[in-house]
Structure formats: structure tokens, C-alpha cells
Design an enzyme around this catalytic site. Structure first.
Site, PDB file in Angstrom:
ATOM      1  N   GLU A 244      33.401  89.537 -19.412  1.00  0.00           N
ATOM      2  CA  GLU A 244      34.246  90.731 -19.369  1.00  0.00           C
ATOM      3  C   GLU A 244      35.509  90.492 -18.562  1.00  0.00           C
ATOM      4  O   GLU A 244      36.587  90.964 -18.949  1.00  0.00           O
ATOM      5  CB  GLU A 244      33.423  91.904 -18.835  1.00  0.00           C
ATOM      6  CG  GLU A 244      32.350  92.305 -19.821  1.00  0.00           C
ATOM      7  CD  GLU A 244      31.250  93.199 -19.259  1.00  0.00           C
ATOM      8  OE1 GLU A 244      30.421  93.652 -20.064  1.00  0.00           O
ATOM      9  OE2 GLU A 244      31.202  93.432 -18.042  1.00  0.00           O
TER      10      GLU A 244
ATOM     11  N   PHE B 238      26.453 104.186 -33.424  1.00  0.00           N
ATOM     12  CA  PHE B 238      27.312 104.891 -32.468  1.00  0.00           C
ATOM     13  C   PHE B 238      28.616 104.147 -32.175  1.00  0.00           C
ATOM     14  O   PHE B 238      29.476 104.668 -31.473  1.00  0.00           O
ATOM     15  CB  PHE B 238      26.565 105.167 -31.160  1.00  0.00           C
ATOM     16  CG  PHE B 238      26.110 103.934 -30.422  1.00  0.00           C
ATOM     17  CD1 PHE B 238      26.985 103.219 -29.603  1.00  0.00           C
ATOM     18  CD2 PHE B 238      24.798 103.487 -30.542  1.00  0.00           C
ATOM     19  CE1 PHE B 238      26.568 102.088 -28.920  1.00  0.00           C
ATOM     20  CE2 PHE B 238      24.371 102.356 -29.859  1.00  0.00           C
ATOM     21  CZ  PHE B 238      25.265 101.660 -29.049  1.00  0.00           C
TER      22      PHE B 238
ATOM     23  N   ARG C 259      27.556 108.772 -12.500  1.00  0.00           N
ATOM     24  CA  ARG C 259      27.327 109.395 -13.811  1.00  0.00           C
ATOM     25  C   ARG C 259      26.511 110.676 -13.683  1.00  0.00           C
ATOM     26  O   ARG C 259      26.757 111.643 -14.409  1.00  0.00           O
ATOM     27  CB  ARG C 259      26.642 108.409 -14.746  1.00  0.00           C
ATOM     28  CG  ARG C 259      27.543 107.262 -15.157  1.00  0.00           C
ATOM     29  CD  ARG C 259      26.789 106.296 -16.027  1.00  0.00           C
ATOM     30  NE  ARG C 259      27.613 105.194 -16.481  1.00  0.00           N
ATOM     31  CZ  ARG C 259      27.177 103.956 -16.614  1.00  0.00           C
ATOM     32  NH1 ARG C 259      25.900 103.661 -16.343  1.00  0.00           N
ATOM     33  NH2 ARG C 259      27.971 103.006 -17.038  1.00  0.00           N
TER      34      ARG C 259
ATOM     35  N   ASN D 161      30.699 108.588 -20.225  1.00  0.00           N
ATOM     36  CA  ASN D 161      29.958 108.342 -18.990  1.00  0.00           C
ATOM     37  C   ASN D 161      30.813 107.697 -17.901  1.00  0.00           C
ATOM     38  O   ASN D 161      30.288 107.083 -16.979  1.00  0.00           O
ATOM     39  CB  ASN D 161      28.705 107.518 -19.273  1.00  0.00           C
ATOM     40  CG  ASN D 161      29.033 106.143 -19.809  1.00  0.00           C
ATOM     41  OD1 ASN D 161      30.185 105.761 -19.978  1.00  0.00           O
ATOM     42  ND2 ASN D 161      27.996 105.378 -20.091  1.00  0.00           N
TER      43      ASN D 161
ATOM     44  N   HIS E 152      32.114 101.653 -17.081  1.00  0.00           N
ATOM     45  CA  HIS E 152      31.324 100.531 -17.587  1.00  0.00           C
ATOM     46  C   HIS E 152      31.215  99.516 -16.457  1.00  0.00           C
ATOM     47  O   HIS E 152      32.179  99.298 -15.721  1.00  0.00           O
ATOM     48  CB  HIS E 152      32.016  99.855 -18.784  1.00  0.00           C
ATOM     49  CG  HIS E 152      31.424  98.512 -19.072  1.00  0.00           C
ATOM     50  ND1 HIS E 152      30.320  98.361 -19.856  1.00  0.00           N
ATOM     51  CD2 HIS E 152      31.749  97.276 -18.618  1.00  0.00           C
ATOM     52  CE1 HIS E 152      29.997  97.071 -19.895  1.00  0.00           C
ATOM     53  NE2 HIS E 152      30.853  96.396 -19.150  1.00  0.00           N
TER      54      HIS E 152
ATOM     55  N   THR F 273      22.985 104.943 -17.963  1.00  0.00           N
ATOM     56  CA  THR F 273      24.084 104.982 -18.928  1.00  0.00           C
ATOM     57  C   THR F 273      24.256 106.372 -19.522  1.00  0.00           C
ATOM     58  O   THR F 273      25.377 106.853 -19.673  1.00  0.00           O
ATOM     59  CB  THR F 273      23.841 103.944 -20.051  1.00  0.00           C
ATOM     60  OG1 THR F 273      23.729 102.656 -19.443  1.00  0.00           O
ATOM     61  CG2 THR F 273      24.977 103.936 -21.040  1.00  0.00           C
TER      62      THR F 273
END
Length: 140
Positions: A133, A64, A109, A119, A122, A98
Site C-alpha cells: 500500500e 460490493f 469506527r 467506515n 483504511h 471494518t
């Protein structure tokens, strides 16, 4: 003696292109603020293919990934840093599963997402991922 449940955490949250395209930024940020989290930093930016690969490194070899990369690079995102008690768990609870089709009603979501890819948001899943991150998006 400090109570670990009262200690402040920092977490990373990215509002993805569909959140901006659908004008849901205010709704999402408002929910986080109403839960008691504090917005510490915010930046509108475009995600390059290189940044997408760093951010989603654990998914690079998954089938994906090309769809995920195309999605996150298709338009601007809002990169944010939040702070608060149990911030990581609190944010993840507000977002829901998710896969938006499996997210509970009342979660971001569950109320607004379409599927596992589109969605809206994050969020970091651990202190280690939050640190990585934040460094990836803000260089801190």
C-alpha cells in the site's frame, strides 16, 4: 538479543473521503498520535479508478466492489505512513471492526462510522500489505 515486541513497524493508513467531508481528520490523527505512533508521511490526494483497483485488488470480483470504488474515488483522501511499536496491530485496534455498526464504542469506527463501506479509515493488516500500500500510494 532484540525483543520483537519492541521493534518498530511501519504501516499505511488512509483517511477516506467521509473522514475529510465530516472534518474528522484532526480527531483521527490525534488518536493515533496519542497512542504513541509517529506520523512519517502525509499526502492529500485523489484516488483514481486505477489506484482503487490496485489498492482493493482482492475485492475486484466481489459484488460490493463498485460501491467501494465509487466511495473511495468520490473525493480526496489523506494517505499517511505511521511508525511505532506494533503499529499495525495498534492502528487496527484503534479503528475497530471494518463494519462500523459492529465496531466497539471507543474505537474510531465505533464512534464515528456508519457502516462497512463508509467506515472513515483504511489500515494495513500485515507488514506485506503495508509495504504494498505504501508503494501504491507513495511509490516507495
Amino acid at each position: 538479543m532484540s525483543n520483537p515486541q519492541l521493534e518498530t513497524e511501519t504501516t499505511f493508513v488512509m483517511l477516506k473521503p467521509d473522514a475529510l467531508e465530516r472534518n474528522l481528520v484532526g480527531e483521527i490523527i490525534g488518536r493515533l498520535e496519542r497512542k504513541g505512533l509517529r506520523l512519517k508521511k502525509i499526502e492529500l490526494r485523489t484516488v483514481s479508478k486505477e489506484l482503487a483497483a490496485r489498492h482493493y485488488a482482492e475485492h475486484l470480483q466481489k459484488p460490493f466492489y463498485p460501491e467501494l470504488e465509487a466511495y473511495v474515488t468520490r473525493g480526496p483522501v489523506l494517505a499517511t505512513i505511521w511508525e511505532g511499536r506494533k503499529a499495525i496491530a495498534v492502528v487496527r485496534g484503534l479503528l475497530g471492526a471494518t463494519d462500523s455498526t459492529k465496531a466497539a464504542a471507543g474505537t474510531i469506527r465505533g464512534d464515528y462510522g456508519f457502516d462497512a463501506t463508509e467506515n472513515l479509515v483504511h489500515a494495513s493488516d500485515s507488514p506485506e500489505s503495508a509495504e504494498r500500500e505504501i508503494r501504491n500510494f507513495f511509490g516507495e
